[in-house]
Design a protein around this motif. Structure first.
Motif, short mmCIF file in Angstrom:
data_model
loop_
_atom_site.label_atom_id
_atom_site.label_comp_id
_atom_site.label_asym_id
_atom_site.label_seq_id
_atom_site.Cartn_x
_atom_site.Cartn_y
_atom_site.Cartn_z
N ASP A 3 0.81 -1.21 0.00
CA ASP A 3 0.00 0.00 0.00
C ASP A 3 0.85 1.27 0.00
O ASP A 3 0.34 2.37 0.17
CB ASP A 3 -0.94 0.02 1.21
N ARG A 5 2.77 4.35 -1.43
CA ARG A 5 2.61 5.14 -2.63
C ARG A 5 3.95 5.46 -3.27
O ARG A 5 4.98 5.62 -2.59
CB ARG A 5 1.88 6.45 -2.31
N TYR A 33 1.39 19.95 5.26
CA TYR A 33 1.08 18.91 6.24
C TYR A 33 1.88 19.01 7.53
O TYR A 33 1.84 18.09 8.35
CB TYR A 33 1.34 17.52 5.62
N HIS A 38 -1.26 21.41 12.16
CA HIS A 38 -2.39 20.49 12.33
C HIS A 38 -2.21 19.66 13.59
O HIS A 38 -2.00 18.44 13.53
CB HIS A 38 -2.52 19.57 11.11
N ASP A 41 -3.67 15.91 14.53
CA ASP A 41 -4.26 15.39 13.30
C ASP A 41 -3.37 14.25 12.82
O ASP A 41 -2.31 14.47 12.21
CB ASP A 41 -4.36 16.50 12.24
N LYS A 42 -3.77 13.03 13.09
CA LYS A 42 -2.97 11.86 12.76
C LYS A 42 -2.78 11.69 11.25
O LYS A 42 -1.73 11.26 10.78
CB LYS A 42 -3.61 10.59 13.34
N GLU A 43 -3.81 12.04 10.48
CA GLU A 43 -3.72 11.89 9.02
C GLU A 43 -2.64 12.81 8.45
O GLU A 43 -1.82 12.39 7.63
CB GLU A 43 -5.07 12.20 8.38
N CYS A 44 -2.61 14.07 8.89
CA CYS A 44 -1.59 15.00 8.42
C CYS A 44 -0.21 14.57 8.89
O CYS A 44 0.79 14.73 8.17
CB CYS A 44 -1.90 16.42 8.91
N GLU A 45 -0.14 14.01 10.09
CA GLU A 45 1.14 13.54 10.61
C GLU A 45 1.70 12.43 9.72
O GLU A 45 2.90 12.42 9.39
CB GLU A 45 0.97 13.04 12.04
N GLU A 46 0.83 11.49 9.31
CA GLU A 46 1.30 10.41 8.46
C GLU A 46 1.71 10.92 7.08
O GLU A 46 2.70 10.47 6.52
CB GLU A 46 0.18 9.36 8.33
N LYS A 47 0.95 11.88 6.54
CA LYS A 47 1.29 12.44 5.24
C LYS A 47 2.62 13.18 5.31
O LYS A 47 3.42 13.16 4.37
CB LYS A 47 0.18 13.36 4.76
N GLU A 50 5.31 10.72 5.17
CA GLU A 50 5.41 10.20 3.81
C GLU A 50 6.15 11.17 2.90
O GLU A 50 7.01 10.77 2.09
CB GLU A 50 3.99 9.95 3.29
#
Length: 391
Positions: A3, A5, A33, A38, A41-47, A50
């Protein structure tokens, strides 16, 4: 890794993008990000992780070549293990510098400092203003209403009397700093996920001045400032209230390198009053009256912040009636106007009556008709109407 990217997709660039395009894309995505923008904000942290991982690979020519030829396996031999992109967990594995220092070096002063990171210091030899100090001043209710002069004690940094603010004794000799060789800055090299980065920092030995002194002042330790107590007069203007600040210019901490002193801020705390309650610029107070005064009317004495005044109580005054005394409130701070005072009366019922008094009161009650109790009569009429509805 299934998964994961593509790194070019993560940065939003084509496979044949130039180094400048990759760097520009990274700057844009990192700003977008960054965790400081943020929080939680776990989503922004992961981005953000990345984006950094992608840039760490694509900004390195050798790693990029391997990635283009073998994909993730070229930069991560374990293909899912720990090698390759590096450890971004916790955003703390950057050799002690932190993200602020890294972005400062890559993007310049504006970016790192925007996220609370390190930034290049201003000239430490330039004059700098001293810090402000803040103290609380308790004032009586009437002092806040009418104004007063108060004395307060503060402790602040003032010019050192021994060295006259220079930080050095008269016999001191200035020498070129051995660490920075007189430049006031030293070069620091950091190993980061983005590669080895060199940056300039203020010299810790001389504080950026480029020189050291052999005999610093013993009283102030070479700072040129000495904490001293001081008693000053404060003029409390009429109308101040709890939480308001009075500014006294120049009574803060002594400045650096000939800079001006800071200011003193006095925070007002008003003590409560046993008779009055203040709401904004209006004054409120409750006054008891006798049953006789309420029935027959009277002239009573009312306290105000200016002294006592007379107030007429009309015949038949009910408990809870409020009278307004115009312009008897508190002066508006900085304005030539005042609030009002509101006086609420309540009827105090007599206790411990004698038998003759009870008898006289009963005869008085029996002599009255219903018209003397309009509220009571209306209340009973409402009860009767509701009872008829229930039937």
């Amino acid at each position: 890794m299934a998964d994961k990217r593509d790194y070019y997709e993560v940065l939003g660039v084509q496979k044949g993008a130039s180094d400048a395009e990759i760097k520009k894309a990274f700057r844009t995505m990192a700003r977008k990000y960054h965790p400081d923008l943020h929080p939680n904000d776990k989503e922004c942290e992961e981005k953000f992780k990345e984006v950094n991982e992608a840039y760490e690979v694509l900004s390195d020519p050798a790693k990029r070549q391997k990635y283009d030829q073998f994909g993730f396996a070229g930069v991560d031999p374990s293909y899912g293990g720990s090698a390759g992109a590096g450890d971004f967990s916790g955003f703390g594995g950057f050799g002690g510098g932190g993200f602020g220092d890294i972005f400062d070096t890559i993007f310049g002063d504006g970016f790192g400092s925007a996220f609370g990171g390190g930034r290049r210091s201003a000239n430490p030899n330039a004059p700098r203003r001293g810090g402000d100090i803040q103290v609380q001043l308790d004032v009586d209710f009437m002092e806040a209403c009418m104004g007063a002069e108060k004395k307060i004690k503060i402790a602040h940094f003032s010019k050192c009397p021994d060295c006259n603010g220079t930080g050095a004794t008269a016999q001191t000799v200035s020498k070129t700093c051995p660490d920075c060789h007189g430049t006031g800055h030293i070069n620091v090299t950091q190993r980061t996920p983005l590669g080895t980065i060199s940056s300039t920092r203020q010299c810790p030995k001389c504080g950026g001045k480029g020189k050291t002194v052999t005999n610093p002042c013993k009283k102030c330790g070479g700072t040129g400032r000495f904490r001293t107590p001081e008693e000053i007069n404060i003029k409390v203007p009429a109308g101040v209230d709890t939480g308001q600040k009075l500014r006294v210019s120049g009574h803060g901490d002594f400045g650096f390198n000939g800079g001006p002193s800071g200011d003193l801020f006095v925070v007002i705390a008003v003590k409560p009053h046993e008779l009055f309650v203040r709401r904004g610029n209006d004054i409120y107070c409750d006054i008891p009256i006798t049953y006789y005064q309420a029935v027959m009317g009277a002239e009573i004495t009312v306290p105000t912040i200016d002294g006592t005044v007379k107030q007429t109580i009309p015949e038949g005054t009910q408990t809870g009636t409020t009278f307004r005394l115009k312009d008897k409130g508190v002066k508006y701070f900085g304005r030539d106007a005042r609030g009002d005072q509101y006086v609420k009366v309540f009827v105090e019922v007599p206790k411990k009556l004698t038998e003759s008094q009870k008898k006289a009161l009963k005869e008085f009650e029996e002599s009255l008709d219903g018209k003397n109790y309009t509220k009571r009569e209306s209340w009973f009429e409402k009860i009767k109407r509701n009872l008829k509805k229930d039937k």
